[in-house]
Design a protein around this motif. Structure first.
Motif, PDB file in Angstrom:
ATOM      1  N   LEU A  40       0.834  -1.212   0.000  1.00  0.00           N
ATOM      2  CA  LEU A  40       0.000   0.000   0.000  1.00  0.00           C
ATOM      3  C   LEU A  40       0.870   1.265   0.000  1.00  0.00           C
ATOM      4  O   LEU A  40       0.901   2.040   0.955  1.00  0.00           O
ATOM      5  CB  LEU A  40      -0.959   0.025   1.199  1.00  0.00           C
ATOM      6  N   ARG A  41       1.606   1.461  -1.095  1.00  0.00           N
ATOM      7  CA  ARG A  41       2.491   2.625  -1.224  1.00  0.00           C
ATOM      8  C   ARG A  41       1.666   3.907  -1.260  1.00  0.00           C
ATOM      9  O   ARG A  41       0.535   3.910  -1.747  1.00  0.00           O
ATOM     10  CB  ARG A  41       3.358   2.463  -2.469  1.00  0.00           C
ATOM     11  N   PRO A  42       2.224   4.994  -0.745  1.00  0.00           N
ATOM     12  CA  PRO A  42       1.419   6.187  -0.445  1.00  0.00           C
ATOM     13  C   PRO A  42       1.179   7.163  -1.588  1.00  0.00           C
ATOM     14  O   PRO A  42       0.461   8.147  -1.400  1.00  0.00           O
ATOM     15  CB  PRO A  42       2.228   6.864   0.663  1.00  0.00           C
ATOM     16  N   ASN A  43       1.798   6.909  -2.758  1.00  0.00           N
ATOM     17  CA  ASN A  43       1.684   7.939  -3.799  1.00  0.00           C
ATOM     18  C   ASN A  43       1.799   7.327  -5.189  1.00  0.00           C
ATOM     19  O   ASN A  43       2.269   6.208  -5.352  1.00  0.00           O
ATOM     20  CB  ASN A  43       2.776   9.000  -3.626  1.00  0.00           C
ATOM     21  N   CYS A  44       1.374   8.140  -6.185  1.00  0.00           N
ATOM     22  CA  CYS A  44       1.565   7.769  -7.589  1.00  0.00           C
ATOM     23  C   CYS A  44       3.019   8.035  -7.959  1.00  0.00           C
ATOM     24  O   CYS A  44       3.508   9.148  -7.757  1.00  0.00           O
ATOM     25  CB  CYS A  44       0.625   8.583  -8.479  1.00  0.00           C
ATOM     26  N   GLU A  48       3.588  -4.479  -7.343  1.00  0.00           N
ATOM     27  CA  GLU A  48       3.087  -3.427  -6.457  1.00  0.00           C
ATOM     28  C   GLU A  48       3.572  -2.036  -6.843  1.00  0.00           C
ATOM     29  O   GLU A  48       3.481  -1.121  -6.035  1.00  0.00           O
ATOM     30  CB  GLU A  48       3.425  -3.701  -4.977  1.00  0.00           C
ATOM     31  N   CYS A  49       4.144  -1.880  -8.047  1.00  0.00           N
ATOM     32  CA  CYS A  49       4.411  -0.525  -8.536  1.00  0.00           C
ATOM     33  C   CYS A  49       3.062   0.169  -8.556  1.00  0.00           C
ATOM     34  O   CYS A  49       2.075  -0.404  -9.034  1.00  0.00           O
ATOM     35  CB  CYS A  49       5.001  -0.541  -9.940  1.00  0.00           C
ATOM     36  N   THR A  50       2.993   1.400  -8.042  1.00  0.00           N
ATOM     37  CA  THR A  50       1.713   2.029  -7.747  1.00  0.00           C
ATOM     38  C   THR A  50       1.565   3.360  -8.480  1.00  0.00           C
ATOM     39  O   THR A  50       2.459   4.209  -8.420  1.00  0.00           O
ATOM     40  CB  THR A  50       1.582   2.239  -6.224  1.00  0.00           C
ATOM     41  N   PRO A 109      -0.292   1.193   6.049  1.00  0.00           N
ATOM     42  CA  PRO A 109       0.296   1.417   4.724  1.00  0.00           C
ATOM     43  C   PRO A 109       1.765   1.837   4.832  1.00  0.00           C
ATOM     44  O   PRO A 109       2.212   2.308   5.869  1.00  0.00           O
ATOM     45  CB  PRO A 109      -0.561   2.550   4.154  1.00  0.00           C
ATOM     46  N   SER A 110       2.472   1.652   3.732  1.00  0.00           N
ATOM     47  CA  SER A 110       3.864   2.126   3.658  1.00  0.00           C
ATOM     48  C   SER A 110       3.890   3.652   3.700  1.00  0.00           C
ATOM     49  O   SER A 110       2.992   4.320   3.199  1.00  0.00           O
ATOM     50  CB  SER A 110       4.498   1.638   2.352  1.00  0.00           C
ATOM     51  N   GLU A 111       4.923   4.212   4.327  1.00  0.00           N
ATOM     52  CA  GLU A 111       5.078   5.679   4.339  1.00  0.00           C
ATOM     53  C   GLU A 111       6.171   6.128   3.388  1.00  0.00           C
ATOM     54  O   GLU A 111       6.454   7.315   3.282  1.00  0.00           O
ATOM     55  CB  GLU A 111       5.415   6.139   5.768  1.00  0.00           C
ATOM     56  N   LYS A 112       6.775   5.166   2.696  1.00  0.00           N
ATOM     57  CA  LYS A 112       7.923   5.498   1.836  1.00  0.00           C
ATOM     58  C   LYS A 112       7.434   5.873   0.437  1.00  0.00           C
ATOM     59  O   LYS A 112       6.968   5.013  -0.318  1.00  0.00           O
ATOM     60  CB  LYS A 112       8.853   4.279   1.748  1.00  0.00           C
ATOM     61  N   ARG A 113       7.521   7.147   0.108  1.00  0.00           N
ATOM     62  CA  ARG A 113       7.085   7.606  -1.203  1.00  0.00           C
ATOM     63  C   ARG A 113       8.053   7.097  -2.262  1.00  0.00           C
ATOM     64  O   ARG A 113       9.269   7.048  -2.054  1.00  0.00           O
ATOM     65  CB  ARG A 113       6.985   9.138  -1.246  1.00  0.00           C
ATOM     66  N   VAL A 114       7.492   6.710  -3.397  1.00  0.00           N
ATOM     67  CA  VAL A 114       8.297   6.134  -4.478  1.00  0.00           C
ATOM     68  C   VAL A 114       8.181   7.048  -5.692  1.00  0.00           C
ATOM     69  O   VAL A 114       7.106   7.581  -5.985  1.00  0.00           O
ATOM     70  CB  VAL A 114       7.796   4.712  -4.826  1.00  0.00           C
TER      71      VAL A 114
END
Ligand SMILES: [Zn+2]
Ligand SMILES: [Zn+2]
Length: 103
Positions: A5-9, A29-31, A74-79
């Motif tokens: 559940l990554r936090p951003n596009c 899981e690339c989001t 959810p993950s807090e690590k923005r990608v």
């Protein structure tokens, strides 16, 4: 293991919280947001070349003990994209006409 559940596009950096109905993921899981998947990526993941599916929404209520977005947060690590927008566009152009099951 639960989905990250990554936090951003990755493309436009839009926030995609666990309840976002427009989050899309590839098999790794690339989001991305639905808008970028449709208008920028044309259903081609820039990282793996695979297609996207709607990311399921994680319940906030523990309908089963210990299983909810509070216990598995959810993950807090923005990608962010590892490629330039030009590279992403070229990659998509090369792959988009191939059906996902043949990629
Ligand atoms: Zn986006
Ligand atoms: Zn991917």
């Amino acid at each position: 293991m639960a989905l990250q559940l990554r936090p951003n596009c990755e493309y436009c950096d839009k926030d995609l919280p666990p309840s976002a109905p427009d989050a899309r993921i590839c098999s790794y899981e690339c989001t991305f947001c639905a808008d970028c998947v449709e208008t920028k990526l044309f259903n081609v993941c820039p990282n793996c070349g695979g297609n996207f599916a709607p990311r399921p929404i994680r319940p906030t209520n523990p309908w089963r003990p210990g299983v909810c977005a509070v216990n598995q947060p959810p993950s807090e690590k923005r990608v962010h994209l590892k490629f330039t927008l030009e590279e992403v566009a070229a990659h998509s152009m090369q792959i988009r006409s191939v059906p996902p099951q043949e990629r």
